[in-house]
Design a protein around this motif. Structure first.
Motif: not given
Length: 130
Positions: A23-27
């Motif tokens: 999720k953090v990488i996608a953000d």
């Protein structure tokens, strides 16, 4: 879950980490062109090492229950403040984020395979080895 040792709990925690990291990488990837956006990262290894440190508790009587340390499900999301890659104040390195995403997917898939193996073993035991 002492029946399954700590393996399933550790695998579950690893999956939680991989999910949050994705999720953090996608953000970060989604905000690659956002002015003044600062990339984020998930810190887990330091928390894992801290959690795996054996805790000792003094048992004053042999009939006292043993002390067991429960691993908290805490992951630290940090912001990279000290680096700027783009002229607009953004510090997302798309190549690094894509490499991190691929690495995280491999890690996640490995954990899933291991978890499937554990459940297959349990299924075999329940069926009596058949």
């Amino acid at each position: 879950m002492s029946l399954f040792s700590r393996t399933i709990a550790m695998l579950e925690q690893g999956l939680d980490y991989a999910s949050l990291r994705e999720k953090v990488i996608a953000d970060n990837i989604a905000n690659v062109d956002t002015p003044n956006y600062k990339a984020k990262d998930v810190q887990f290894k330091t928390e894992l090492e801290r959690a795996l440190q054996p805790l000792e508790a003094k048992r004053t009587h042999p009939k006292h229950l043993p002390f067991r340390h429960q691993m908290p499900n805490k992951f630290l999301v940090t912001t990279k403040e000290n680096v700027v890659y783009n002229h607009n104040g953004n510090n997302v390195d798309i190549d690094k984020e894509m490499a991190d995403l691929a690495e995280n997917q491999i890690y996640y898939n490995a954990l899933i395979e291991r978890l499937n193996g554990k459940f297959t073993t349990l299924k075999t035991v329940i069926k009596g080895g058949k």
